[in-house]
Enzyme design. Structure first.
Site, PDB file in Angstrom:
ATOM      1  N   GLU A 266      61.269  44.158  57.311  1.00  0.00           N
ATOM      2  CA  GLU A 266      61.176  44.409  58.752  1.00  0.00           C
ATOM      3  C   GLU A 266      59.723  44.558  59.181  1.00  0.00           C
ATOM      4  O   GLU A 266      58.874  44.952  58.379  1.00  0.00           O
ATOM      5  CB  GLU A 266      61.895  45.720  59.109  1.00  0.00           C
ATOM      6  CG  GLU A 266      63.380  45.664  58.927  1.00  0.00           C
ATOM      7  CD  GLU A 266      64.032  47.035  59.161  1.00  0.00           C
ATOM      8  OE1 GLU A 266      65.208  47.041  59.516  1.00  0.00           O
ATOM      9  OE2 GLU A 266      63.370  48.070  58.969  1.00  0.00           O
ATOM     10  N   LYS A 268      56.652  46.410  60.328  1.00  0.00           N
ATOM     11  CA  LYS A 268      56.250  47.819  60.261  1.00  0.00           C
ATOM     12  C   LYS A 268      55.492  48.084  61.554  1.00  0.00           C
ATOM     13  O   LYS A 268      54.320  47.746  61.673  1.00  0.00           O
ATOM     14  CB  LYS A 268      55.373  48.076  59.036  1.00  0.00           C
ATOM     15  CG  LYS A 268      54.986  49.536  58.899  1.00  0.00           C
ATOM     16  CD  LYS A 268      54.143  49.751  57.660  1.00  0.00           C
ATOM     17  CE  LYS A 268      53.920  51.212  57.361  1.00  0.00           C
ATOM     18  NZ  LYS A 268      53.482  52.007  58.497  1.00  0.00           N
ATOM     19  N   ARG A 273      56.941  57.514  64.598  1.00  0.00           N
ATOM     20  CA  ARG A 273      58.307  57.558  64.085  1.00  0.00           C
ATOM     21  C   ARG A 273      59.128  58.528  64.926  1.00  0.00           C
ATOM     22  O   ARG A 273      58.667  59.604  65.273  1.00  0.00           O
ATOM     23  CB  ARG A 273      58.305  58.040  62.643  1.00  0.00           C
ATOM     24  CG  ARG A 273      59.673  57.967  61.983  1.00  0.00           C
ATOM     25  CD  ARG A 273      59.540  58.286  60.511  1.00  0.00           C
ATOM     26  NE  ARG A 273      60.770  58.068  59.802  1.00  0.00           N
ATOM     27  CZ  ARG A 273      60.809  57.774  58.500  1.00  0.00           C
ATOM     28  NH1 ARG A 273      59.710  57.657  57.813  1.00  0.00           N
ATOM     29  NH2 ARG A 273      61.962  57.605  57.895  1.00  0.00           N
ATOM     30  N   ARG A 288      57.701  62.466  62.880  1.00  0.00           N
ATOM     31  CA  ARG A 288      57.578  62.327  61.424  1.00  0.00           C
ATOM     32  C   ARG A 288      57.385  63.695  60.772  1.00  0.00           C
ATOM     33  O   ARG A 288      57.846  63.953  59.687  1.00  0.00           O
ATOM     34  CB  ARG A 288      56.375  61.423  61.174  1.00  0.00           C
ATOM     35  CG  ARG A 288      55.632  61.586  59.899  1.00  0.00           C
ATOM     36  CD  ARG A 288      56.152  60.599  58.893  1.00  0.00           C
ATOM     37  NE  ARG A 288      55.266  60.468  57.756  1.00  0.00           N
ATOM     38  CZ  ARG A 288      55.115  61.380  56.817  1.00  0.00           C
ATOM     39  NH1 ARG A 288      55.776  62.506  56.890  1.00  0.00           N
ATOM     40  NH2 ARG A 288      54.296  61.158  55.817  1.00  0.00           N
ATOM     41  N   GLU A 318      60.957  53.405  65.602  1.00  0.00           N
ATOM     42  CA  GLU A 318      59.539  53.595  65.873  1.00  0.00           C
ATOM     43  C   GLU A 318      59.324  53.395  67.367  1.00  0.00           C
ATOM     44  O   GLU A 318      59.787  52.408  67.940  1.00  0.00           O
ATOM     45  CB  GLU A 318      58.743  52.556  65.052  1.00  0.00           C
ATOM     46  CG  GLU A 318      57.263  52.781  65.030  1.00  0.00           C
ATOM     47  CD  GLU A 318      56.788  53.752  63.931  1.00  0.00           C
ATOM     48  OE1 GLU A 318      57.616  54.374  63.242  1.00  0.00           O
ATOM     49  OE2 GLU A 318      55.557  53.888  63.797  1.00  0.00           O
ATOM     50  N   PHE A 358      65.514  51.325  63.084  1.00  0.00           N
ATOM     51  CA  PHE A 358      65.633  50.757  61.733  1.00  0.00           C
ATOM     52  C   PHE A 358      66.622  51.477  60.819  1.00  0.00           C
ATOM     53  O   PHE A 358      66.878  51.010  59.722  1.00  0.00           O
ATOM     54  CB  PHE A 358      64.254  50.639  61.059  1.00  0.00           C
ATOM     55  CG  PHE A 358      63.444  51.919  61.025  1.00  0.00           C
ATOM     56  CD1 PHE A 358      63.761  52.917  60.121  1.00  0.00           C
ATOM     57  CD2 PHE A 358      62.360  52.084  61.869  1.00  0.00           C
ATOM     58  CE1 PHE A 358      63.004  54.080  60.066  1.00  0.00           C
ATOM     59  CE2 PHE A 358      61.596  53.249  61.833  1.00  0.00           C
ATOM     60  CZ  PHE A 358      61.923  54.253  60.922  1.00  0.00           C
ATOM     61  N   ARG A 435      59.747  60.214  48.803  1.00  0.00           N
ATOM     62  CA  ARG A 435      59.049  58.933  48.781  1.00  0.00           C
ATOM     63  C   ARG A 435      59.512  58.202  47.533  1.00  0.00           C
ATOM     64  O   ARG A 435      59.446  58.742  46.443  1.00  0.00           O
ATOM     65  CB  ARG A 435      57.553  59.183  48.696  1.00  0.00           C
ATOM     66  CG  ARG A 435      56.710  57.954  48.900  1.00  0.00           C
ATOM     67  CD  ARG A 435      55.247  58.258  48.729  1.00  0.00           C
ATOM     68  NE  ARG A 435      54.738  59.214  49.699  1.00  0.00           N
ATOM     69  CZ  ARG A 435      54.472  58.924  50.975  1.00  0.00           C
ATOM     70  NH1 ARG A 435      54.640  57.698  51.426  1.00  0.00           N
ATOM     71  NH2 ARG A 435      54.020  59.839  51.786  1.00  0.00           N
ATOM     72  N   LYS A 441      56.078  49.683  51.600  1.00  0.00           N
ATOM     73  CA  LYS A 441      55.287  49.201  52.737  1.00  0.00           C
ATOM     74  C   LYS A 441      54.248  48.201  52.237  1.00  0.00           C
ATOM     75  O   LYS A 441      53.700  48.368  51.151  1.00  0.00           O
ATOM     76  CB  LYS A 441      54.637  50.355  53.486  1.00  0.00           C
ATOM     77  CG  LYS A 441      53.821  51.281  52.641  1.00  0.00           C
ATOM     78  CD  LYS A 441      53.363  52.492  53.438  1.00  0.00           C
ATOM     79  CE  LYS A 441      52.793  53.555  52.510  1.00  0.00           C
ATOM     80  NZ  LYS A 441      52.496  54.804  53.160  1.00  0.00           N
TER      81      LYS A 441
HETATM   82  P1  ATP Z   1      52.943  58.187  54.520  1.00  0.00           P
HETATM   83  O1  ATP Z   1      54.154  57.415  54.167  1.00  0.00           O
HETATM   84  O2  ATP Z   1      51.846  58.036  53.516  1.00  0.00           O
HETATM   85  O3  ATP Z   1      53.235  59.595  54.863  1.00  0.00           O
HETATM   86  P2  ATP Z   1      52.757  57.354  57.211  1.00  0.00           P
HETATM   87  O4  ATP Z   1      53.702  58.369  57.696  1.00  0.00           O
HETATM   88  O5  ATP Z   1      51.510  57.163  57.959  1.00  0.00           O
HETATM   89  O6  ATP Z   1      52.289  57.552  55.764  1.00  0.00           O
HETATM   90  P3  ATP Z   1      53.523  54.893  56.191  1.00  0.00           P
HETATM   91  O7  ATP Z   1      53.986  55.328  54.858  1.00  0.00           O
HETATM   92  O8  ATP Z   1      52.268  54.143  56.303  1.00  0.00           O
HETATM   93  O9  ATP Z   1      53.546  56.065  57.229  1.00  0.00           O
HETATM   94  O10 ATP Z   1      54.702  54.062  56.715  1.00  0.00           O
HETATM   95  C1  ATP Z   1      55.938  54.601  56.907  1.00  0.00           C
HETATM   96  C2  ATP Z   1      56.095  54.723  58.385  1.00  0.00           C
HETATM   97  O11 ATP Z   1      56.184  53.439  58.984  1.00  0.00           O
HETATM   98  C3  ATP Z   1      57.370  55.387  58.791  1.00  0.00           C
HETATM   99  O12 ATP Z   1      57.246  56.769  58.750  1.00  0.00           O
HETATM  100  C4  ATP Z   1      57.612  54.865  60.182  1.00  0.00           C
HETATM  101  O13 ATP Z   1      56.984  55.692  61.113  1.00  0.00           O
HETATM  102  C5  ATP Z   1      56.863  53.550  60.223  1.00  0.00           C
HETATM  103  N1  ATP Z   1      57.704  52.367  60.412  1.00  0.00           N
HETATM  104  C6  ATP Z   1      57.431  51.357  61.259  1.00  0.00           C
HETATM  105  N2  ATP Z   1      58.347  50.400  61.188  1.00  0.00           N
HETATM  106  C7  ATP Z   1      59.252  50.793  60.281  1.00  0.00           C
HETATM  107  C8  ATP Z   1      60.443  50.206  59.770  1.00  0.00           C
HETATM  108  N3  ATP Z   1      60.879  49.017  60.176  1.00  0.00           N
HETATM  109  N4  ATP Z   1      61.105  50.904  58.822  1.00  0.00           N
HETATM  110  C9  ATP Z   1      60.671  52.104  58.392  1.00  0.00           C
HETATM  111  N5  ATP Z   1      59.553  52.700  58.837  1.00  0.00           N
HETATM  112  C10 ATP Z   1      58.847  52.051  59.778  1.00  0.00           C
END
Ligand code: ATP
EC number: 6.5.1.1
Length: 607
Positions: A266, A268, A273, A288, A318, A358, A435, A441
């Site tokens: 999907e 990102k 979030r 988040r 998101e 999502f 996690r 990602k």
């Molecule tokens: P971390 O995971 O290190 O805490 P983060 O919260 O900045 O970092 P990432 O891990 O970079 O986020 O990516 C996960 C985030 O991506 C999710 O928390 C969500 O907010 C966002 N996201 C965007 N699109 C999607 C998707 N299609 N599915 C799941 N998450 C998505």
């Protein structure tokens, strides 16, 4: 049975000195053994240094240093400057209060008033955990006119009644400086050991906490009803679920291997979030970090009310800033203006958003976290009534690394941060609060910043959406390639135009509109109308990116990809330039290479 607050104060004292986690655990076990089941929630909140979970959105104590000193001066019959000075010397108001109280107690004992003292020498007092908690809660809840006086009176009363040691910890708690260093994980270990009889029950406690992010509440269920009851805990609408998080990889083939060969891939989205809860007409939005952010998104609340066809549900998506005219995604920074601006109604029209859903965690009584992703997705599709601003995340199912890579490049070009690849096998449950390798990602390693504008040629146009329906809203732009004498597509630009620019667009383009692709145009993307290369415009963007769609510099940097512009914006027309004077493909290629930078680990982590 009431629990003396002194037990808690003694534990705080021991925890402060401890250096090993195992010792900390032992003290917590000791504490919970002395805790009556119906106050365990309060004890847990005290250990977490808060009165209630942040997501409840309830007020904080609202007692600053000044008010604390004033309350202590009333309670201890000493002047404020005296207390301030002592606090400075000892480095802590809590210790200053403790010291003054202890000295006064000694003096009173010395003059033989021992029999009348509630807290001789400062040990046992009548204070209970319940009373301290309830008084602090009242202090927090006192709001508005006259609240300062109420807070002052309640706090002074509490400090007067407390022993020196108790007063020290009450002061520290009030100041937000009760730094015990006890993590949720250690609290859960201790809870499992005491109330479930064995540390091996820890995973059940943890699962329950992941599904309902309120450790006080979980502790109380466990202590009063037992581990069997905890096993059946489901998500509950209105209480946030701790989010599932992703691991990170940068190689499409390896990503697919890790996920079992096939994945849902999907976009990102680069936004915020949102865990959206619905119960009848009531909507909650949690971030988040599990803050309640409902008030920031009244528009999303409306979308969720209309767009979720279930009476009770928890869905995840998101929230992304969009351009209302074109529906294009806007950078994360734009969304963050919502946090900074106070007049939410102005923000609603200035920074419109869309939600890309999502996942779903819970629907009408059913805990969906235990179901594999394809089943959850099917339910999500069923309960969502899509609209322009409320829809499923864009995605494909693939087992081909090439296809994954192509989709990744397309996602970036369209304003996403990359892609999320998700396992679809039988074990692909929703892992709340952890996690893992079920979600991976894939973000960029490099970005090529765009510090300069380029001059591109119009080769096509698209009709606008919304207010702009029926008129042109975006242009397809190309660079010139003198070697082949062709115009190769670079990007679609729909931002940066004023209303006036857009109004004039029809007239400006009219003489050049063609019903088929002009001979010298090289484009895979088909616009609503083709335009003979003649008009040049100055364009800027956030970055130069690789694109599987655009034909400029195709295959020069990477097989199957050309160079494009991310978040392109129209600056102005360049009537002084002819189409052959536009930026060339070679120049774009040089710019791409020159501005290529490795994304630092910190910024690659997002925000
Ligand atoms: P971390 O995971 O290190 O805490 P983060 O919260 O900045 O970092 P990432 O891990 O970079 O986020 O990516 C996960 C985030 O991506 C999710 O928390 C969500 O907010 C966002 N996201 C965007 N699109 C999607 C998707 N299609 N599915 C799941 N998450 C998505």
């Amino acid at each position: 049975m009431p629990m003396p607050f002194s037990i808690l104060a003694d534990t705080f004292e021991k925890l402060e000195r401890v250096t090993a986690r195992t010792q900390m655990l032992l003290y917590l076990v000791e504490l919970f053994k002395k805790t009556p089941p119906d106050v365990v929630d309060k004890v847990v909140y005290f250990l977490q240094g808060k009165l209630w979970p942040d997501w409840k959105g309830l007020p904080e104590l609202g007692v600053g240093e000044k008010l604390l000193i004033k309350a202590a001066s009333i309670a201890l019959h000493v002047s404020e400057p005296q207390l301030e000075q002592l606090a400075k010397k000892l480095g802590d108001i809590g210790r200053a209060i403790e010291k003054v109280k202890a000295e006064k107690a000694k003096k009173t004992q010395a003059v033989g008033l021992l029999a009348f003292m509630k807290a001789p020498g400062g040990q046992q007092t009548g204070l209970t955990v319940e009373k301290v908690y309830d008084t602090l809660a009242k202090i927090a809840m006192a709001q508005g006119e006259g609240s300062r006086e109420i807070k002052l009176k309640l706090l002074a009363g509490l400090l007067a009644e407390a022993s020196p040691k108790e007063a020290k910890y009450i002061a520290r708690f009030v100041e937000g400086k009760l730094r015990l260093g006890v993590g949720d994980a250690t609290i859960m270990d201790a809870l499992a050991a005491v109330y479930a009889g064995s540390a091996s029950m820890r995973s059940i406690v943890e699962r329950a906490y992941n599904l309902r992010a309120d450790l006080g509440m979980i502790a109380k269920i466990l202590a009063t009803k037992g581990i069997e009851e905890l096993k059946h805990v489901k998500p509950e609408v209105g209480i946030p679920v701790r989010p599932m998080l992703a691991e990170r990889l940068n190689d499409p083939a390896e990503i697919l291997r890790k996920l079992g060969g096939r994945a849902l891939v999907e976009y990102k989205y680069d936004g915020e979030r949102a865990q959206i809860h619905k119960k009848g007409e009531k909507i909650w939005i949690f971030s988040r970090r599990l803050e309640n952010i409902t008030y920031m998104y009244p528009d999303v609340v409306e979308m969720a009310r209309k767009g979720i066809k279930a009476s009770e549900a928890i869905v995840e998506g998101e929230i992304v800033a969009i351009d209302p005219e074109t529906g294009e995604l806007r950078p994360f920074q734009v969304l963050m203006h919502r946090r900074r601006k106070h007049d939410i109604h102005v923000v609603l029209s200035e920074i419109p958003v869309a939600v890309f859903l999502f996942d779903t965690i819970y629907v009408d009584g059913e805990d969906l976290t235990v179901k594999p992703l394809p089943a959850r997705h099917e339910i999500l599709e069923k309960i969502i009534e899509p609209s322009d601003t409320w829809q499923l995340a864009k995605g494909i199912v693939t087992s081909s690394p090439e296809e994954l890579e192509k989709f990744f490049l397309e996602a970036i070009e369209n304003g996403a941060e990359g892609v999320m690849a998700k396992a679809m096998h039988e074990r692909s449950i929703y892992q709340a609060g952890s996690r893992g390798w079920l979600w991976i990602k894939y973000k960029r390693d490099y970005k090529s910043e765009m510090s300069d504008t380029v001059d591109l040629v119009v080769i096509g146009a698209f009709y606008g959406k919304g207010r702009r329906g029926g008129k042109f809203g975006a242009l397809l732009m190309a660079a010139y390639d003198p070697d082949t004498d062709t115009f190769k597509s670079v990007c679609k630009v729909g931002s940066g135009f004023t209303d006036e620019d857009l109004d004039k667009l029809g007239d400006i383009l009219k003489p050049y509109i063609r019903d088929r692709k002009p001979a010298r145009v090289d484009s895979q993307l088909k616009p609503d109308v083709w335009v003979e290369p003649a008009l040049v415009a100055e364009i800027i963007g956030a970055e130069l990116t690789l694109s599987p769609i655009h034909t400029c510099c195709y295959g020069w940097v990477r097989k199957g990809a050309g160079i494009s512009i991310r978040f392109p914006r129209f600056i102005r027309w360049r009537p002084d330039k002819g189409p052959e004077d536009a930026t060339t493909a070679k120049e774009l290629y040089e710019m791409y290479k020159r501005q290529l930078r490795k994304i630092e680990a910190s910024s690659a982590q997002g925000y």
